[in-house]
Design an enzyme around this catalytic site. Sequence first.
Site, PDB file in Angstrom:
ATOM      1  N   GLY A  60       0.848  -1.184   0.000  1.00 47.41           N
ATOM      2  CA  GLY A  60       0.000   0.000   0.000  1.00 47.41           C
ATOM      3  C   GLY A  60       0.890   1.243   0.000  1.00 47.41           C
ATOM      4  O   GLY A  60       1.993   1.227  -0.559  1.00 47.41           O
TER       5      GLY A  60
ATOM      6  N   ALA B 261       2.371   9.355   2.886  1.00 46.95           N
ATOM      7  CA  ALA B 261       2.272   8.856   1.513  1.00 46.95           C
ATOM      8  C   ALA B 261       0.844   8.425   1.246  1.00 46.95           C
ATOM      9  O   ALA B 261       0.116   8.051   2.162  1.00 46.95           O
ATOM     10  CB  ALA B 261       3.212   7.669   1.329  1.00 46.95           C
TER      11      ALA B 261
ATOM     12  N   LYS C  35       1.763   9.895  20.140  1.00 45.38           N
ATOM     13  CA  LYS C  35       1.110  10.057  18.835  1.00 45.38           C
ATOM     14  C   LYS C  35      -0.361   9.634  18.935  1.00 45.38           C
ATOM     15  O   LYS C  35      -1.242  10.285  18.373  1.00 45.38           O
ATOM     16  CB  LYS C  35       1.860   9.212  17.792  1.00 45.38           C
ATOM     17  CG  LYS C  35       1.512   9.593  16.379  1.00 45.38           C
ATOM     18  CD  LYS C  35       2.422   8.948  15.358  1.00 45.38           C
ATOM     19  CE  LYS C  35       1.907   9.245  13.960  1.00 45.38           C
ATOM     20  NZ  LYS C  35       2.149   8.184  13.014  1.00 45.38           N
TER      21      LYS C  35
ATOM     22  N   ASN D 221      -8.168  13.906  15.731  1.00 42.96           N
ATOM     23  CA  ASN D 221      -8.761  13.254  14.555  1.00 42.96           C
ATOM     24  C   ASN D 221     -10.268  12.976  14.660  1.00 42.96           C
ATOM     25  O   ASN D 221     -11.010  13.314  13.728  1.00 42.96           O
ATOM     26  CB  ASN D 221      -7.985  11.970  14.226  1.00 42.96           C
ATOM     27  CG  ASN D 221      -6.577  12.275  13.758  1.00 42.96           C
ATOM     28  OD1 ASN D 221      -6.012  13.307  14.106  1.00 42.96           O
ATOM     29  ND2 ASN D 221      -5.990  11.395  12.973  1.00 42.96           N
TER      30      ASN D 221
HETATM   31  P1  NAP Z   1      -2.597   1.137   2.912  1.00 44.37           P
HETATM   32  O1  NAP Z   1      -2.192   2.095   1.853  1.00 44.37           O
HETATM   33  O2  NAP Z   1      -4.045   0.814   3.091  1.00 44.37           O
HETATM   34  O3  NAP Z   1      -1.800  -0.222   2.650  1.00 44.37           O
HETATM   35  C1  NAP Z   1      -2.031  -1.379   3.370  1.00 44.37           C
HETATM   36  C2  NAP Z   1      -1.666  -2.539   2.471  1.00 44.37           C
HETATM   37  O4  NAP Z   1      -1.743  -3.748   3.226  1.00 44.37           O
HETATM   38  C3  NAP Z   1      -2.590  -2.714   1.276  1.00 44.37           C
HETATM   39  O5  NAP Z   1      -1.813  -2.704   0.111  1.00 44.37           O
HETATM   40  C4  NAP Z   1      -3.228  -4.074   1.497  1.00 44.37           C
HETATM   41  O6  NAP Z   1      -3.398  -4.834   0.337  1.00 44.37           O
HETATM   42  C5  NAP Z   1      -2.168  -4.745   2.330  1.00 44.37           C
HETATM   43  N1  NAP Z   1      -2.669  -5.916   3.046  1.00 44.37           N
HETATM   44  C6  NAP Z   1      -3.640  -6.000   3.982  1.00 44.37           C
HETATM   45  N2  NAP Z   1      -3.820  -7.269   4.368  1.00 44.37           N
HETATM   46  C7  NAP Z   1      -2.932  -8.002   3.674  1.00 44.37           C
HETATM   47  C8  NAP Z   1      -2.629  -9.397   3.622  1.00 44.37           C
HETATM   48  N3  NAP Z   1      -3.286 -10.291   4.379  1.00 44.37           N
HETATM   49  N4  NAP Z   1      -1.665  -9.801   2.791  1.00 44.37           N
HETATM   50  C9  NAP Z   1      -0.997  -8.933   2.010  1.00 44.37           C
HETATM   51  N5  NAP Z   1      -1.242  -7.608   2.000  1.00 44.37           N
HETATM   52  C10 NAP Z   1      -2.200  -7.149   2.827  1.00 44.37           C
HETATM   53  O7  NAP Z   1      -2.071   1.593   4.334  1.00 44.37           O
HETATM   54  P2  NAP Z   1      -0.915   2.670   4.688  1.00 44.37           P
HETATM   55  O8  NAP Z   1      -1.473   4.031   4.526  1.00 44.37           O
HETATM   56  O9  NAP Z   1       0.335   2.313   3.990  1.00 44.37           O
HETATM   57  O10 NAP Z   1      -0.783   2.422   6.256  1.00 44.37           O
HETATM   58  C11 NAP Z   1      -0.087   1.317   6.829  1.00 44.37           C
HETATM   59  C12 NAP Z   1       0.106   1.632   8.311  1.00 44.37           C
HETATM   60  O11 NAP Z   1       1.016   2.739   8.421  1.00 44.37           O
HETATM   61  C13 NAP Z   1      -1.177   2.077   9.018  1.00 44.37           C
HETATM   62  O12 NAP Z   1      -1.214   1.603  10.335  1.00 44.37           O
HETATM   63  C14 NAP Z   1      -1.072   3.599   9.015  1.00 44.37           C
HETATM   64  O13 NAP Z   1      -1.786   4.220  10.067  1.00 44.37           O
HETATM   65  C15 NAP Z   1       0.426   3.784   9.186  1.00 44.37           C
HETATM   66  N6  NAP Z   1       0.901   5.081   8.678  1.00 44.37           N
HETATM   67  C16 NAP Z   1       0.581   5.473   7.414  1.00 44.37           C
HETATM   68  C17 NAP Z   1       1.061   6.694   6.958  1.00 44.37           C
HETATM   69  C18 NAP Z   1       0.749   7.186   5.546  1.00 44.37           C
HETATM   70  O14 NAP Z   1       1.090   8.328   5.227  1.00 44.37           O
HETATM   71  N7  NAP Z   1       0.144   6.393   4.677  1.00 44.37           N
HETATM   72  C19 NAP Z   1       1.846   7.504   7.787  1.00 44.37           C
HETATM   73  C20 NAP Z   1       2.168   7.059   9.073  1.00 44.37           C
HETATM   74  C21 NAP Z   1       1.677   5.827   9.516  1.00 44.37           C
HETATM   75  P3  NAP Z   1      -4.459  -4.487  -0.838  1.00 44.37           P
HETATM   76  O15 NAP Z   1      -3.794  -3.412  -1.633  1.00 44.37           O
HETATM   77  O16 NAP Z   1      -4.543  -5.775  -1.559  1.00 44.37           O
HETATM   78  O17 NAP Z   1      -5.711  -4.051  -0.154  1.00 44.37           O
END
Ligand code: NAP
Length: 306
Positions: A12, A132, A185, A193
């Site tokens: 993701g 991101a 955090k 939020n």
């Molecule tokens: P995201 O974009 O929703 O990505 C999550 C990924 O996990 C998706 O690609 C999903 O696959 C995959 N996934 C879920 N279950 C799976 C499984 N069983 N096997 C393989 N892949 C699986 O989430 P994100 O934004 O990167 O966030 C990830 C974590 O980082 C969260 O806890 C978030 O709060 C934290 N975080 C994010 C950010 C940010 O800016 N994005 C910043 C700080 C912290 P599919 O694509 O197939 O659905």
Amino acid sequence: MNSIPWHILGAGSLGSLWASRLFRAGLPVRVILRDAARLEAYQAKGGLTLSEHGQRQRFEVPAQTLGDPEPIHHLLVACKAYDAERAVASIAARLASGAKVLLLQNGLGSQQAVADLLPHARCIFISSTEGAFRDEDFSVVFAGQGFNWLGDGRSSDAPDWLATLARAGIPGEWTPDILPRLWRKLALNCAINPLTVLYDCRNGELRHHANEVKGLCDEMVVVLQRCGQSLAAEGLHEEVNRVITATAANYSSMYQDVAQGRRTEISYLLGYACNAAMQHGIDAPRLNALRQRLVRHLASRGLPGD
Ligand code: NAP
């Protein structure tokens, strides 16, 4: 060390950001996808795309499914908090003894669940301020420079592989205080939020709800202190106000999740705080009322309340 592959579970936003940077630095990387259908979709795209400073670059990072037999020594878990435990369970048998497992999840609760599942691995918690988002499948926009704090809550010595992250341009530092950082955090998140979701507003508009914000901070400070997190409690209200001012024009991550019809990580944020209060016998009427309002709001949008 550099020939040991980094397996990235979840391609993701953050998973793709980390995988692209490690791969770009010449390190062996594999992204792990759910199943054959996701692998096929990935191959059709020809790899991961990273947009940074207005430039789009594609990286042909090798991918595999959960069922691939390759042993895992370095794992980055980049799923949402509510998916992490199940996703890790499905590859647990592939983990080598002493494997390093880096956990990127926001909030608290999911990291401990994963650590309990993997008694023979070394779990490392990360608190990330990098930002991101996905603009399309397997394509990520690096939207906010930030920093990564890493730690295991026990040892104060930084592991030697940390330098590898630095070489890949991933900013990070080892800290013995990872739990206070994750709690802090979480506390900031609880005070900001959910209200932005309920008032349908940007962070800055919470200045008009100053009493409500202060009431939540006061309760959160008591919860933190009773949970042995006095460091995370220090000056919380002041920092919440600073964040509200500094990010006044932004929509919070929870706001964006709800606006886009995505499940939130409420159980690992506000829900975790309410449960911690209950376990310590603390009356936290404002936090609990906020949780109930938020759960009702989520239900009205067809979203889960956990
Ligand atoms: P995201 O974009 O929703 O990505 C999550 C990924 O996990 C998706 O690609 C999903 O696959 C995959 N996934 C879920 N279950 C799976 C499984 N069983 N096997 C393989 N892949 C699986 O989430 P994100 O934004 O990167 O966030 C990830 C974590 O980082 C969260 O806890 C978030 O709060 C934290 N975080 C994010 C950010 C940010 O800016 N994005 C910043 C700080 C912290 P599919 O694509 O197939 O659905």
